[in-house]
Design a protein around this motif. Structure first.
Motif, PDB file in Angstrom:
ATOM      1  N   THR A 102     -29.011  49.392  27.174  1.00  0.00           N
ATOM      2  CA  THR A 102     -27.844  50.267  27.281  1.00  0.00           C
ATOM      3  C   THR A 102     -27.911  51.071  28.573  1.00  0.00           C
ATOM      4  N   GLU A 103     -29.090  51.608  28.881  1.00  0.00           N
ATOM      5  CA  GLU A 103     -29.241  52.350  30.136  1.00  0.00           C
ATOM      6  C   GLU A 103     -29.018  51.432  31.336  1.00  0.00           C
ATOM      7  N   ASP A 104     -29.556  50.213  31.245  1.00  0.00           N
ATOM      8  CA  ASP A 104     -29.373  49.256  32.333  1.00  0.00           C
ATOM      9  C   ASP A 104     -27.897  48.922  32.524  1.00  0.00           C
ATOM     10  N   ARG A 105     -27.201  48.690  31.408  1.00  0.00           N
ATOM     11  CA  ARG A 105     -25.767  48.373  31.507  1.00  0.00           C
ATOM     12  C   ARG A 105     -25.011  49.540  32.119  1.00  0.00           C
ATOM     13  N   GLN A 106     -25.372  50.757  31.726  1.00  0.00           N
ATOM     14  CA  GLN A 106     -24.698  51.929  32.282  1.00  0.00           C
ATOM     15  C   GLN A 106     -24.973  52.029  33.783  1.00  0.00           C
ATOM     16  N   LEU A 148     -25.782  49.565  35.756  1.00  0.00           N
ATOM     17  CA  LEU A 148     -25.075  48.461  36.418  1.00  0.00           C
ATOM     18  C   LEU A 148     -23.585  48.758  36.565  1.00  0.00           C
ATOM     19  N   ARG A 149     -23.004  49.372  35.529  1.00  0.00           N
ATOM     20  CA  ARG A 149     -21.583  49.739  35.633  1.00  0.00           C
ATOM     21  C   ARG A 149     -21.372  50.721  36.777  1.00  0.00           C
ATOM     22  N   THR A 181     -19.974  49.885  44.181  1.00  0.00           N
ATOM     23  CA  THR A 181     -19.777  48.722  45.050  1.00  0.00           C
ATOM     24  C   THR A 181     -18.298  48.426  45.230  1.00  0.00           C
ATOM     25  N   ARG A 182     -17.562  48.496  44.154  1.00  0.00           N
ATOM     26  CA  ARG A 182     -16.117  48.256  44.254  1.00  0.00           C
ATOM     27  C   ARG A 182     -15.457  49.291  45.155  1.00  0.00           C
TER      28      ARG A 182
END
Length: 169
Positions: free
Chosen positions: A84-88, A90-91, A97-98
């Motif tokens: 969950t922390e990794d996904r956050q 990465l988001r 980046t966007r």
């Protein structure tokens, strides 16, 4: 010495003997039945003890399995939290980046009376540069892409977004 026994006593003794033999035979049969039942009970007790040993072994194995599964569950819970922390993270990186990609695809050009003054990565940076040159802090309008431009002589300061690789007329 010769013993004299009376016939009645003899018959009584013979009857008692027959009765005792019948009772002894019944006692032998009962003893054999008891021995057979005790053998069956010993077999049943042995089978029950074997079953109890199997159940103890199964309980020990289940206890070990439960402990292992609890450890795996705890590991999975912590892994899930990390995921969950990794996904956050990465988001957040994807969002950043966007934003950088969007900025990299266009620049904001600051014009002064239609002449190119400076180029900036954001519209806010262009407005700050114009204000540093003496432009008023209010009534800013940014030219939207594709909209008709007013004549350069009518606009003192203008911020215009341009994609990379294009030129202004």
């Amino acid at each position: 010495m010769i013993t004299l026994i009376r016939t009645r006593t003899l018959n009584a003794l013979r009857g008692s003997l027959t009765e005792a033999e019948t009772e002894a035979e019944a006692a032998r049969a009962e003893a054999e039945l008891c021995l057979e039942q005790s053998g069956n009970m010993l077999d049943a007790a042995s089978r029950a003890e074997d079953a109890a040993e199997e159940l103890r072994a199964a309980l020990d194995k289940a206890t070990v399995d439960v402990a292992r599964l609890e450890g795996e569950l705890e590991s999975l819970r912590s892994q899930s939290l990390l995921d969950t922390e990794d996904r956050q993270a990465l988001r957040m990186l994807l969002r950043t980046t966007r934003m950088h990609n969007q900025r990299a695809q266009r620049v904001y050009v600051l014009f002064h009376h239609g002449d190119l003054h400076s180029v900036h990565p954001t519209a806010e940076a262009a407005e700050i540069a114009a204000e540093a040159e003496g432009a008023p802090r209010s009534n800013w309008t940014t030219q939207t892409p594709g909209a008709a431009l007013p004549p350069a002589s009518e606009v003192t300061w203008r911020v215009q977004p341009l994609p990379f690789g294009t030129t202004t007329a």
